[in-house]
Design a protein around this motif. Structure first.
Motif, short mmCIF file in Angstrom:
data_model
loop_
_atom_site.label_atom_id
_atom_site.label_comp_id
_atom_site.label_asym_id
_atom_site.label_seq_id
_atom_site.Cartn_x
_atom_site.Cartn_y
_atom_site.Cartn_z
N LEU A 277 85.44 4.07 2.39
CA LEU A 277 84.86 3.19 3.41
C LEU A 277 84.31 1.91 2.79
O LEU A 277 84.45 0.82 3.37
N ASP A 278 83.66 2.02 1.65
CA ASP A 278 83.13 0.82 1.00
C ASP A 278 84.24 -0.14 0.60
O ASP A 278 84.15 -1.36 0.81
N LEU A 279 85.31 0.41 0.00
CA LEU A 279 86.42 -0.45 -0.40
C LEU A 279 87.10 -1.08 0.81
O LEU A 279 87.47 -2.26 0.79
N ALA A 280 87.28 -0.29 1.87
CA ALA A 280 87.95 -0.82 3.06
C ALA A 280 87.12 -1.92 3.71
O ALA A 280 87.67 -2.94 4.15
N LEU A 281 85.81 -1.74 3.78
CA LEU A 281 84.96 -2.76 4.39
C LEU A 281 85.01 -4.05 3.57
O LEU A 281 85.08 -5.16 4.14
N ALA A 282 85.01 -3.93 2.25
CA ALA A 282 85.07 -5.12 1.41
C ALA A 282 86.43 -5.82 1.53
O ALA A 282 86.50 -7.07 1.56
N LYS A 283 87.50 -5.07 1.61
CA LYS A 283 88.83 -5.66 1.65
C LYS A 283 89.15 -6.24 3.02
O LYS A 283 89.88 -7.24 3.12
#
Length: 447
Positions: A277-283
Motif C-alpha cells: 500500500l505504501d509503494l502504491a500510494l507513492a507511485k
C-alpha cells in the motif's frame, strides 16, 4: 632453474587441422613443454565485442520469433511477468516484514526476491522480458541499419568501378533495406506484445498466488447500518474469513493505518500489506516526469545486469552479475515496469482504494505504467548507445574475418565465404602447394 629433459615424441603441429570451432576439450592434456607454447584455459569472462555480437544475435532471434510465432512471443511474455512476480512476492514477504530502519528495510527488500526472479528468466527459461527486449531489439535494429548503410556504400563503389557487377551490389543493397524495414516492424510489434504479456502475467500471478492464496490479506469495509460490505476488493466474497481484515468504515481503517500500530503489530505480520500500500500510494501520486526519470535509471541498471550476466560463463557468476545492479535499483527506489505491474494492481485488489482514493487504475496507468515505459526505453538506449558507439567497429571487423577465414593447418576447410589460400601458408586439399607459395606456416585469420 633448468627444466628436466625427458624423451618425448615430436609432434607435427603443422599437420593439425583447425576447424571452425574449437576441439580443445577433445584433445589430450599438453605436457610440460607444451605448456610453454600453448596455454589451454577455460574462459570465465567474455569480452565486450563478443557480448555485443551475442546481444545482436539475441535481438535477431527475438525479432524472427515475433514475426514467425507471435503467439509464442506472447506466451513467453506472460511467462516472464509470471516468473519475475515470484521474485517480487519474495521481496514483499521478506523485506516488507523486516521492521528496521528505512535503509536496512530497503536493502532486504531489494536483495531478496527480484534478482532471483530475473535469474529465472535469463538462465532457466529465456522468456520475453519487455525491459530487456528494449536493449536486444535495439541492437538488432542498429545492426540492420549499419549493414544497410554499408551495402549502400558498396553499391556506390560498384557503380563507379568497371570491374564489378552493379546489379549484384544493387540486389544486396535492396535486401539489406528490406531487412532493416522488417526489423523495425518486428521491433514495434514485439514491444507492444511484450508490454501486454508482461502486464497480464504479473496481474495473473498476484491474483492466484498472492491474493486468492491468502499470502497477502485483503482490507474489507463492512459498511454502516448493517449494509453489506462496500469494499472495492473481493467483490465475489471468495476469500476466507482469516484472510480478510475487516473495518467498520474507511475512516476507521485510515486511523488504524496511520495513527496506530497496524503495520508493526504481532511482529510485523501485516508488514507485507503495508509495503504494497505504501509503494502504491507513492507511485500513483508521483509526478509524470519524475516517474520517467526513475524508469530511465531503473532500466539502465536492468540492461546492465543483462549485459554483465552475458560476460560470465558460469551460472553462479551470472547470478552474481545480475544480483548487483538489480539490488541497486530496487534499494534506491527506482521504477521497474513489470514490478509495478504486480504492485499497483495488487494494491487495488487488496483494498488500497479504502486507504486513499488515488490508488486506482487510472492513476496507476497514467502516473506510473506509461511514464515508466517511456523511461525504460530511454534507459535501454543509454546502454545501447554507449556500447554500440564504442564496440561496433570491432563487431564488423570480426564479421569480415569470419567471412574470409581459413584454418591454419589446411585440409580444405573454409569458414564463411572463403578466400585465397595463396601466401598464407595453408594447405589446400591435403597438398603442398599452399606451403610452397606461402611464407612457411602463417596465420590466415581468426574466427
Amino acid at each position: 632453474m633448468a627444466l628436466r629433459s625427458r624423451k618425448r615424441e615430436a609432434v607435427d603441429y603443422a599437420s593439425f587441422e583447425e576447424p571452425c570451432h574449437t576441439t580443445i576439450h577433445l584433445e589430450p592434456r599438453p605436457e610440460a613443454y607444451d605448456k610453454l607454447r600453448f596455454v589451454y584455459v577455460k574462459r570465465v569472462f567474455i569480452t565486450p565485442p563478443e557480448v555485443l555480437a551475442m546481444g545482436i544475435q539475441s535481438g535477431q532471434k527475438v525479432l524472427e520469433r515475433m514475426l514467425a510465432y507471435p503467439f509464442k512471443t506472447f506466451f513467453l511474455a506472460v511467462e516472464a511477468g509470471f516468473l519475475l512476480s515470484f521474485g517480487v512476492l519474495l521481496s514483499v514477504q521478506v523485506g516488507g516484514r523486516f521492521g528496521s530502519t528505512v535503509g536496512a528495510n530497503n536493502l532486504v527488500f531489494a536483495a531478496f526476491g527480484i534478482p532471483f526472479g530475473l535469474t529465472f528468466l535469463v538462465i532457466v527459461q529465456g522468456s520475453e522480458l519487455m525491459t530487456a527486449n528494449y536493449m536486444y531489439t535495439s541492437f538488432a535494429v542498429l545492426e540492420a541499419f549499419a549493414s544497410e548503410e554499408k551495402a549502400s556504400t558498396s553499391e556506390e563503389t560498384a557503380r563507379s568501378s568497371s570491374s564489378s557487377d552493379p546489379s549484384s551490389s544493387s540486389s544486396k543493397s535492396s535486401k539489406r533495406a528490406r531487412a532493416f524495414k522488417r526489423s523495425l516492424k518486428a521491433t514495434a510489434l514485439n514491444w507492444i506484445v511484450c508490454w501486454f504479456g508482461n502486464f497480464c502475467g504479473a496481474v495473473l500471478h498476484f491474483t492466484l498466488f498472492a491474493w486468492q492464496s491468502g499470502l497477502i490479506k485483503t482490507v474489507k469495509i463492512k459498511g454502516s447500518k448493517g449494509l453489506p460490505a462496500t469494499s472495492y476488493s473481493d467483490p465475489l466474497s471468495t476469500l476466507e474469513h482469516e484472510q480478510v481484515i475487516y473495518f467498520e468504515s474507511q475512516d476507521e481503517f485510515r486511523a488504524a493505518y496511520f495513527d496506530s500500530d497496524f503495520c508493526e503489530a504481532d511482529n510485523y505480520v501485516l508488514g507485507n500489506v503495508c509495503k504494497i500500500l505504501d509503494l502504491a500510494l507513492a507511485k500513483c501520486t508521483a509526478n509524470f516526469a519524475t516517474t520517467i526519470l526513475r524508469g530511465w535509471g531503473c532500466n539502465w541498471m536492468v540492461c546492465l545486469a543483462m549485459w554483465l550476466q552475458t560476460t560470465a560463463t558460469e551460472p553462479i557468476s551470472k547470478l552474481f552479475m545480475i544480483w548487483l545492479p538489480i539490488t541497486l535499483f530496487v534499494a534506491v527506489g527506482l521504477d521497474h515496469f513489470v514490478v509495478n505491474c504486480w504492485l499497483l494492481p495488487g494494491a487495488i485488489l487488496i483494498g488500497g482504494r479504502n486507504l486513499d482514493h488515488r490508488i486506482n487504475w487510472g492513476n496507476a496507468f497514467f502516473f506510473n505504467l506509461l511514464p515508466a515505459t517511456i523511461g525504460s526505453i530511454l534507459g535501454a538506449w543509454c546502454l545501447v548507445g554507449h556500447i554500440w558507439f564504442v564496440y561496433k567497429e570491432y563487431y564488423f571487423i570480426a564479421q569480415q574475418k569470419r567471412q574470409t577465414y581459413r584454418p591454419v593447418g589446411g585440409g580444405g576447410v573454409l569458414c564463411g565465404d572463403g578466400g585465397s589460400a595463396e601466401g598464407n601458408g595453408a594447405r589446400v586439399n591435403g597438398g603442398e602447394e599452399g606451403a610452397e607459395n606461402g611464407q612457411g606456416q602463417g596465420h590466415g585469420g581468426s574466427s
